[in-house]
Design a protein around this motif. Structure first.
Motif, PDB file in Angstrom:
ATOM      1  N   ASP A 263       0.603  -1.041  -0.190  1.00  0.00           N
ATOM      2  CA  ASP A 263      -0.131   0.046   0.085  1.00  0.00           C
ATOM      3  C   ASP A 263       0.878   1.392   0.122  1.00  0.00           C
ATOM      4  O   ASP A 263       1.570   1.330   0.734  1.00  0.00           O
ATOM      5  CB  ASP A 263      -0.912  -0.051   1.242  1.00  0.00           C
ATOM      6  N   LYS A 264       0.680   1.992  -0.883  1.00  0.00           N
ATOM      7  CA  LYS A 264       1.490   3.049  -1.221  1.00  0.00           C
ATOM      8  C   LYS A 264       0.631   4.652  -0.983  1.00  0.00           C
ATOM      9  O   LYS A 264       1.054   5.736  -1.138  1.00  0.00           O
ATOM     10  CB  LYS A 264       2.222   3.368  -2.606  1.00  0.00           C
ATOM     11  N   ALA A 265      -0.290   4.418  -0.114  1.00  0.00           N
ATOM     12  CA  ALA A 265      -1.109   5.682   0.325  1.00  0.00           C
ATOM     13  C   ALA A 265      -0.185   6.546   1.403  1.00  0.00           C
ATOM     14  O   ALA A 265       0.726   5.970   2.111  1.00  0.00           O
ATOM     15  CB  ALA A 265      -2.207   5.126   0.987  1.00  0.00           C
ATOM     16  N   ALA A 266      -0.427   7.842   1.425  1.00  0.00           N
ATOM     17  CA  ALA A 266       0.378   8.749   1.912  1.00  0.00           C
ATOM     18  C   ALA A 266       0.424   8.382   3.615  1.00  0.00           C
ATOM     19  O   ALA A 266       1.497   8.642   4.133  1.00  0.00           O
ATOM     20  CB  ALA A 266      -0.035  10.454   1.850  1.00  0.00           C
ATOM     21  N   LEU A 267      -0.819   7.924   3.893  1.00  0.00           N
ATOM     22  CA  LEU A 267      -0.866   7.562   5.324  1.00  0.00           C
ATOM     23  C   LEU A 267       0.041   6.332   5.705  1.00  0.00           C
ATOM     24  O   LEU A 267       0.588   6.275   6.665  1.00  0.00           O
ATOM     25  CB  LEU A 267      -2.360   7.318   5.658  1.00  0.00           C
ATOM     26  N   VAL A 268      -0.011   5.508   4.890  1.00  0.00           N
ATOM     27  CA  VAL A 268       1.147   4.323   5.063  1.00  0.00           C
ATOM     28  C   VAL A 268       2.500   4.727   5.025  1.00  0.00           C
ATOM     29  O   VAL A 268       3.362   4.415   5.829  1.00  0.00           O
ATOM     30  CB  VAL A 268       0.849   2.995   4.009  1.00  0.00           C
ATOM     31  N   VAL A 285      14.614  15.534   7.975  1.00  0.00           N
ATOM     32  CA  VAL A 285      14.133  16.828   8.534  1.00  0.00           C
ATOM     33  C   VAL A 285      15.018  18.054   8.213  1.00  0.00           C
ATOM     34  O   VAL A 285      14.653  19.010   7.540  1.00  0.00           O
ATOM     35  CB  VAL A 285      13.790  16.901   9.988  1.00  0.00           C
ATOM     36  N   ARG A 286      16.159  17.768   8.522  1.00  0.00           N
ATOM     37  CA  ARG A 286      17.224  18.661   7.863  1.00  0.00           C
ATOM     38  C   ARG A 286      17.213  18.974   6.456  1.00  0.00           C
ATOM     39  O   ARG A 286      17.424  19.963   5.723  1.00  0.00           O
ATOM     40  CB  ARG A 286      18.541  18.415   8.363  1.00  0.00           C
ATOM     41  N   GLU A 287      17.253  18.009   5.654  1.00  0.00           N
ATOM     42  CA  GLU A 287      17.048  17.908   4.272  1.00  0.00           C
ATOM     43  C   GLU A 287      15.991  18.751   3.709  1.00  0.00           C
ATOM     44  O   GLU A 287      15.990  19.679   2.963  1.00  0.00           O
ATOM     45  CB  GLU A 287      17.322  16.535   3.803  1.00  0.00           C
ATOM     46  N   TRP A 288      14.750  18.446   4.220  1.00  0.00           N
ATOM     47  CA  TRP A 288      13.423  19.101   3.723  1.00  0.00           C
ATOM     48  C   TRP A 288      13.425  20.619   4.175  1.00  0.00           C
ATOM     49  O   TRP A 288      13.020  21.327   3.625  1.00  0.00           O
ATOM     50  CB  TRP A 288      12.215  18.291   4.653  1.00  0.00           C
ATOM     51  N   ASN A 289      14.173  20.934   5.274  1.00  0.00           N
ATOM     52  CA  ASN A 289      13.825  22.417   5.908  1.00  0.00           C
ATOM     53  C   ASN A 289      14.939  23.383   5.340  1.00  0.00           C
ATOM     54  O   ASN A 289      15.115  24.518   5.487  1.00  0.00           O
ATOM     55  CB  ASN A 289      14.224  22.337   7.401  1.00  0.00           C
ATOM     56  N   TYR A 290      15.923  22.581   4.270  1.00  0.00           N
ATOM     57  CA  TYR A 290      17.024  23.255   3.956  1.00  0.00           C
ATOM     58  C   TYR A 290      16.553  24.573   2.952  1.00  0.00           C
ATOM     59  O   TYR A 290      15.622  24.154   1.981  1.00  0.00           O
ATOM     60  CB  TYR A 290      17.971  22.402   3.172  1.00  0.00           C
ATOM     61  N   GLY A 291      16.669  25.687   3.123  1.00  0.00           N
ATOM     62  CA  GLY A 291      16.219  26.734   2.337  1.00  0.00           C
ATOM     63  C   GLY A 291      14.718  27.091   2.536  1.00  0.00           C
ATOM     64  O   GLY A 291      14.085  27.997   1.975  1.00  0.00           O
ATOM     65  N   ARG A 292      14.184  26.529   3.645  1.00  0.00           N
ATOM     66  CA  ARG A 292      12.733  26.630   3.857  1.00  0.00           C
ATOM     67  C   ARG A 292      12.601  27.136   5.122  1.00  0.00           C
ATOM     68  O   ARG A 292      13.521  26.969   6.087  1.00  0.00           O
ATOM     69  CB  ARG A 292      11.927  25.363   3.783  1.00  0.00           C
ATOM     70  N   TYR A 293      11.301  27.610   5.582  1.00  0.00           N
ATOM     71  CA  TYR A 293      10.965  28.170   6.911  1.00  0.00           C
ATOM     72  C   TYR A 293      11.102  26.593   7.717  1.00  0.00           C
ATOM     73  O   TYR A 293      10.499  25.695   7.478  1.00  0.00           O
ATOM     74  CB  TYR A 293       9.544  28.586   7.180  1.00  0.00           C
ATOM     75  N   ARG A 294      11.753  26.581   8.791  1.00  0.00           N
ATOM     76  CA  ARG A 294      12.025  25.412   9.490  1.00  0.00           C
ATOM     77  C   ARG A 294      10.535  24.908  10.283  1.00  0.00           C
ATOM     78  O   ARG A 294      10.089  25.670  11.103  1.00  0.00           O
ATOM     79  CB  ARG A 294      13.110  25.721  10.820  1.00  0.00           C
ATOM     80  N   SER A 295      10.371  23.731  10.131  1.00  0.00           N
ATOM     81  CA  SER A 295       9.080  23.054  10.600  1.00  0.00           C
ATOM     82  C   SER A 295       9.543  21.815  11.351  1.00  0.00           C
ATOM     83  O   SER A 295      10.646  21.433  11.461  1.00  0.00           O
ATOM     84  CB  SER A 295       8.228  22.396   9.446  1.00  0.00           C
ATOM     85  N   ASP A 296       8.724  21.566  12.334  1.00  0.00           N
ATOM     86  CA  ASP A 296       9.021  20.549  13.353  1.00  0.00           C
ATOM     87  C   ASP A 296       8.755  19.232  12.576  1.00  0.00           C
ATOM     88  O   ASP A 296       8.266  18.922  11.331  1.00  0.00           O
ATOM     89  CB  ASP A 296       8.250  20.543  14.427  1.00  0.00           C
ATOM     90  N   THR A 297       9.394  18.157  13.413  1.00  0.00           N
ATOM     91  CA  THR A 297       9.526  16.899  12.660  1.00  0.00           C
ATOM     92  C   THR A 297       7.909  16.556  12.339  1.00  0.00           C
ATOM     93  O   THR A 297       8.086  15.777  11.187  1.00  0.00           O
ATOM     94  CB  THR A 297      10.022  15.859  13.815  1.00  0.00           C
ATOM     95  N   GLU A 298       7.290  16.368  13.110  1.00  0.00           N
ATOM     96  CA  GLU A 298       5.994  15.968  12.745  1.00  0.00           C
ATOM     97  C   GLU A 298       5.515  16.474  11.339  1.00  0.00           C
ATOM     98  O   GLU A 298       4.942  15.927  10.449  1.00  0.00           O
ATOM     99  CB  GLU A 298       4.838  16.335  13.838  1.00  0.00           C
ATOM    100  N   ASP A 299       5.472  18.031  11.113  1.00  0.00           N
ATOM    101  CA  ASP A 299       4.881  18.711  10.116  1.00  0.00           C
ATOM    102  C   ASP A 299       5.921  18.138   8.743  1.00  0.00           C
ATOM    103  O   ASP A 299       5.332  17.831   7.707  1.00  0.00           O
ATOM    104  CB  ASP A 299       5.062  20.093  10.180  1.00  0.00           C
ATOM    105  N   VAL A 300       6.951  17.926   8.869  1.00  0.00           N
ATOM    106  CA  VAL A 300       8.003  17.807   7.853  1.00  0.00           C
ATOM    107  C   VAL A 300       7.681  16.300   7.338  1.00  0.00           C
ATOM    108  O   VAL A 300       7.578  16.010   6.235  1.00  0.00           O
ATOM    109  CB  VAL A 300       9.503  17.566   8.332  1.00  0.00           C
ATOM    110  N   LEU A 301       7.450  15.272   8.290  1.00  0.00           N
ATOM    111  CA  LEU A 301       7.120  13.921   7.626  1.00  0.00           C
ATOM    112  C   LEU A 301       5.834  13.803   7.265  1.00  0.00           C
ATOM    113  O   LEU A 301       5.574  13.250   6.262  1.00  0.00           O
ATOM    114  CB  LEU A 301       7.283  12.874   8.906  1.00  0.00           C
ATOM    115  N   ARG A 302       4.795  14.727   7.410  1.00  0.00           N
ATOM    116  CA  ARG A 302       3.565  14.711   7.073  1.00  0.00           C
ATOM    117  C   ARG A 302       3.813  15.111   5.444  1.00  0.00           C
ATOM    118  O   ARG A 302       3.066  14.862   4.484  1.00  0.00           O
ATOM    119  CB  ARG A 302       2.425  15.555   7.609  1.00  0.00           C
TER     120      ARG A 302
END
Length: 356
Positions: A263-268, A285-302
């Protein structure tokens, strides 16, 4: 080559030459578990189970070194006793004493101390390489993947020479396998083969390893998996039972032909991301936040679970860990082995690259 019948006595004789106060010992690598192109201590010399697509044959197999990993509660005590018992195993660093060697082991790189190219007295043509890691550092690597060094080795079939005497270690070893499954499913497409699955798990600790650029066979991952499908099934069968809600699979039949579906649903995807060890999540998290407004772990993973780039980001988090730990540990191994042995070991690795 040694046969199955005398592998355990060989281990017993080897371990008798070391201080006995270790909590776990396992043997790994091409000298222990069958790899295409190498003789091993625990596999038949016949290659009849190896797919004919490979270019290797039993006629051109090379003898392999026996790799061991000792897990010890007290590295200072263990090294002090081992220096007294086996001084020739150590480089000039033995002059510094067990306490200094223990600090060097625990404070740098992957927190492993290695002695290599060690001939075993009274054992004809037996050469070993062995590493030493503390129990606490092993558990941390298994759970958090800070280095993915010993944890990566235990994601593949190994020979447990002495069973762990701690339920904490046993639990950490099992959770390491679960993390490997979560990671592989993130990297794989909706449909894939059993062979693809085991290759993806095996590649977790090789992608990013600088030695794969120069010093290892480019087909190493496939060469590990092809002759060991049954061993992988035995290792991961109990773990896969935990994934039945999102994975349809079969451990029967041709590993190339049977298609597994997930199952490749976003929730899975988000569930898999949340189950990754601490250090890959930090890098994601560090890769995603690079050059962006820093988000917390939960928001980044979503956000990543819904991103078409999630596989690229996840793969990079693993390869960055492996790249860093492989370089640091290789540099660390130079003084522990000594210049001559380091050169000889590096040369033998280089020969693999050119299949010599």
């Amino acid at each position: 080559m040694l046969t199955r019948g005398n592998v355990k006595p060989l281990y017993y004789r080897i371990l008798s030459k070391f201080p006995p106060n270790f909590s776990l010992c396992f043997a790994y690598g091409s000298g222990v578990k069958q790899q295409i192109g190498y003789e091993s201590l625990s596999s038949p010399s016949s290659t009849k189970n190896v797919h004919r697509t490979t270019t290797s044959s039993s006629d051109n197999k090379k003898p392999a070194m026996l790799d061991l990993m000792f897990v010890v509660e007290n590295p200072h005590q263990w090294h002090s006793q081992n220096i007294s018992q086996n001084p020739c195993h150590y480089s000039f660093m033995r002059q510094l004493g067990g306490n200094c060697i223990a600090r060097f082991q625990e404070n740098y790189a992957a927190r492993v101390y290695c002695n290599t190219l060690i001939p075993i007295k009274d054992e004809k043509n037996i050469m070993i390489k062995y590493g030493v890691i503390s129990t606490k550092d092993l558990v941390e690597d298994l759970l958090d993947w800070r280095d993915l060094y010993v944890a990566g080795r235990l994601q593949k079939p190994v020979e447990i020479v002495r069973e762990p005497n701690s339920s904490k270690v046993q639990s950490a070893m099992h959770l390491n396998l679960q993390s490997a499954v979560h990671s592989a499913l993130l990297l794989l497409p909706k449909e894939f083969s059993e062979f693809d699955f085991y290759c993806t798990i095996t590649s977790l600790s090789y992608n990013g390893d600088f030695r794969m650029i120069f010093g290892e066979n480019k087909n190493k991952v496939q060469n590990i998996v092809k002759p060991q499908i049954e061993n992988f099934r035995s290792l991961y069968g109990p773990v896969l039972d935990l994934f039945k809600s999102s994975l349809e699979y079969s451990l029967m039949g041709d590993e190339y032909a049977v298609k597994w579906k997930q199952d490749k649903a976003a929730l899975v995807i988000l569930q898999h991301l949340n189950q990754l060890p601490k250090w890959p999540i930090r890098r994601i998290v560090r890769e995603w936040n690079y050059g962006r407004y820093r988000s917390d772990t939960e928001d980044v993973l979503r956000a990543i679970a819904c991103s078409p780039r999630y596989q690229e980001i996840v793969k990079k988090s693993f390869s960055d860990i492996v790249w860093q730990s492989s370089i640091k540990q290789s540099i660390k191994n130079i003084p522990t082995a000594g210049f001559k042995k380091s050169l000889a070991y590096s040369w033998s690795k280089a020969l693999k690259t050119f299949n010599l």
